[in-house]
Design an enzyme around this catalytic site. Sequence first.
Site, PDB file in Angstrom:
ATOM      1  N   ASP A 425       8.444 -29.846  12.452  1.00  0.00           N
ATOM      2  CA  ASP A 425       9.113 -29.952  11.264  1.00  0.00           C
ATOM      3  C   ASP A 425      10.699 -30.589  11.373  1.00  0.00           C
ATOM      4  OD1 ASP A 425      10.159 -29.308   8.368  1.00  0.00           O
ATOM      5  OD2 ASP A 425      10.556 -27.400   9.060  1.00  0.00           O
ATOM      6  N   GLU A 428      13.158 -35.470  11.037  1.00  0.00           N
ATOM      7  CA  GLU A 428      13.723 -37.081  10.524  1.00  0.00           C
ATOM      8  C   GLU A 428      14.657 -37.621  11.273  1.00  0.00           C
ATOM      9  OE1 GLU A 428      13.294 -34.227   8.756  1.00  0.00           O
ATOM     10  OE2 GLU A 428      11.412 -34.519   8.079  1.00  0.00           O
ATOM     11  N   ASP A 499       8.697 -30.653   1.232  1.00  0.00           N
ATOM     12  CA  ASP A 499       9.089 -29.648   0.308  1.00  0.00           C
ATOM     13  C   ASP A 499       9.087 -29.923  -1.081  1.00  0.00           C
ATOM     14  OD1 ASP A 499       9.620 -28.419   2.938  1.00  0.00           O
ATOM     15  OD2 ASP A 499      12.128 -28.412   2.503  1.00  0.00           O
TER      16      ASP A 499
HETATM   17  O1  MIG Z   1      15.179 -26.059   6.221  1.00  0.00           O
HETATM   18  O2  MIG Z   1      10.784 -23.998   8.510  1.00  0.00           O
HETATM   19  O3  MIG Z   1       9.516 -28.430   5.217  1.00  0.00           O
HETATM   20  O4  MIG Z   1       7.658 -26.326   5.481  1.00  0.00           O
HETATM   21  O5  MIG Z   1       8.773 -23.712   6.080  1.00  0.00           O
HETATM   22  C1  MIG Z   1      13.958 -25.680   6.057  1.00  0.00           C
HETATM   23  C2  MIG Z   1      11.270 -23.501   7.500  1.00  0.00           C
HETATM   24  C3  MIG Z   1      12.969 -25.847   7.263  1.00  0.00           C
HETATM   25  C4  MIG Z   1      11.465 -27.144   6.327  1.00  0.00           C
HETATM   26  C5  MIG Z   1       9.792 -27.237   5.850  1.00  0.00           C
HETATM   27  C6  MIG Z   1       9.077 -26.082   5.446  1.00  0.00           C
HETATM   28  C7  MIG Z   1       9.362 -24.854   6.332  1.00  0.00           C
HETATM   29  C8  MIG Z   1      10.976 -24.755   6.483  1.00  0.00           C
HETATM   30  N1  MIG Z   1      11.486 -25.972   7.069  1.00  0.00           N
END
Ligand code: MIG
Length: 770
Positions: A425, A428, A499
């Site tokens: 995650d 980016e 998201d």
């Molecule tokens: O700033 O890890 O897209 O699936 O549950 C949010 C917490 C960070 C974004 C991800 C989401 C995940 C969440 N993350």
Amino acid sequence: MKDMGKLIDWKKKGNELRIRFEHREMIITALTDEIINVFVPIWSDEHRSKAVEESDLKRVAKSGPTSVDVKAVEEIKEGNGLRPEAGVELRTGKLKVKISNEGCVDFYTLEGKLLSGEYRGERKPIITLGIWEMELLKAEGHTVADTVLGKPVNDVRAVDPDEHFYGLGDKMGLLDKRSYEYENWNTDDPSAHNEQYRSLYKSVPFLICKKKECAYGLFYDNTFHSYFDLGKENPEYMAYSAEDGNLDLYFIGGESIKKVVGNYTLLTGRAPLPQLWTLGYHQCRWGYSSAKDIREVAEKFRELGIPCESVQYDIDYMDGYRVFTWNEKDYGKPGELFKELGAKGYKPVVIIDPGTKREKGYFMYEEGTEGGFFFRNSDDTEDYVNAVWPGEANYPDFGRKEVRDWWGKHINELCDMGVAAIWNDMNEPASFNGPLPLDVVGYDEERKTTHRELHNVYGHFMAKATYDAMKEYTGKRPLVITRAAYAGTQKYAAVWTGDNQSLWFHLAMMIPQLCTLGMCGYPVCGVDIGGFGADTTPELLARWIEASCFSTFFRNHSANGCIRQEPWKFGKEVTDIYRKYVKLHYRFLPYIYDLMHEEEENGLPVMRPLVMHYEDDEVTYNLNDEFLVGEKLLVAPVVTPGERVRKVYLPEGTWYSLWTGAKHRGRRFFLEEAPLGHMPVYVKAGSVIPMYEEMSYVGEKPIDRISLLTTPEGGSLVHYQDGGEDFSYREGNYNLYRFDVDGTGKTEITMLNEAQDVKPYDYFRVIRLH
Ligand code: MIG
């Protein structure tokens, strides 16, 4: 390409044509008869591709061109209204490329049909800026022309009035991307993504263009911030531009969308066949914050008889969000919960973010600082600092092998603990203290560069680090799920769309978005079922699980602070519907698995837009609420609240309702009853589709029987079976069956391949729709 100056001379060497112009060089390479690279070295002499690696080129070389001929031409007349121009012509066994003396590049079929011609006029940008933005530009000393037109890399191509566009990765908007404008700059934006969003988490600068009776692809391999205007500015052309880098265009022929996708994935690589269990159902929530939460959810799925493979570990399992640590206080001893739930068939899937906490004594910080593994600030004097979940954090510089190896070593430790798959995650990369400055320093292997170049491949390299480490260490087919990606990341990771929210509109967008990812080489993809942000409702969740039934990444996920999203929170009716569709997914698992196996050969996704198989049927060109699974199933989910009757379109041919066996003639619309819990699905006449018996999870019991779902006509099926985990299938360790079923259900079986150690089925049965 504009501003090349006049052609001076040219030289052909093997598959390559080098043309010297007054201001620049242009190199045209025929990689195959249908894949042609146009390279204008504006920024570097080499390609420096991240999407097309050495190993990809080796594979492509095996399908090298049958012939490459080059000659000078006096007059280029053919084509829709192009002025006669002199230049050079390169011909392969399938395509013709004409390069004018002014440096314009046009692509034709051998018969002279213009596929894509460079636009000869001037770009006329529509000024969509408000007065305030205009004032700002002026104050900064820019003109509109500077910002819209002043990019060093440009390609403007003429488009037909009835041309359609597909592709570009995870972008929002409808299936047909015509009239939209997009940017490639990986972006983490948690607000509700709407149709007009220009960028999301991934950058896949691959566009599929569909004209009357033909299709072609344009892949602009450039990792800098880039832009597509697909006829918004002016319906006569589409425009590509980039802030920096080279013009590195792969023109991808192939006549049909299917073949264009096949060629694109031949070039950038195909998603490897995943482990069977990874294609099953997964449950997640950002907010399962203890062993107790995870255990309760896992047990409830078994108790209610809803199949499930994993209850995934979001960031709370870490100690203070420090990557590669474990929060013992809330989750017990590392590995213990894995063992306990492992006995019930659960596979541990954990999240790993890139941002590494800055804290003296924390091993990742110490090792990373010591090794010099983090991004540096712009003057290269100190490690660059921003903030994410653990607070102040550094960013591993994944573009270097030594950094990937370091990361991989820690991934291996997770494997030792029993972790079965990794979810990446925030890559980016996301940052809480404003975006990373463009001049932050990082490396492309040994070469020093900046974030400007590396941004769009940050997630790509992180996924590669993870995949390579797991593959090498475990010998199994790794499941890496990534949020950020570039073209080619499909070799290393499955993707989800980040998201989304519990909105009906996001349920509807799932169809074009996943079909598009599939056309861009991502066959293993999914959205957060039920919606990540905002509060889902019983009806929305029920319709969402129906619509996702055939997803290859099949996961319910929701955000901390939103309503809990397990099916049982919504009462018996929703739970029953939920169970029905998760079970149905498992019954069709062998079909999905067959398609994934075929994908390694043909590059085609599991979930496909109708236009992929019915290219001469205009109704399919922008059909956003139906899709095909392979070519044998057509799915028409209800994605609108309150709707109980659905308008369905069936293309050419005869189709049978999966539920009632009712026969339908294609090439027409009709109304179908679709009460809550009923999703219209149709089987194409002449299909044979493999199905498993019900199961609670993959590995619960040996899969010793197969069912063959057929239509009254019978048909035949080539079906693949392997051990479901390792790579031995690549050495021939698999069974391949051909089932020929006749109209009475009588079946002949031919073994096309026999595995060394995969036990063939003991039983099969035929299920006939009638
Ligand atoms: O700033 O890890 O897209 O699936 O549950 C949010 C917490 C960070 C974004 C991800 C989401 C995940 C969440 N993350």
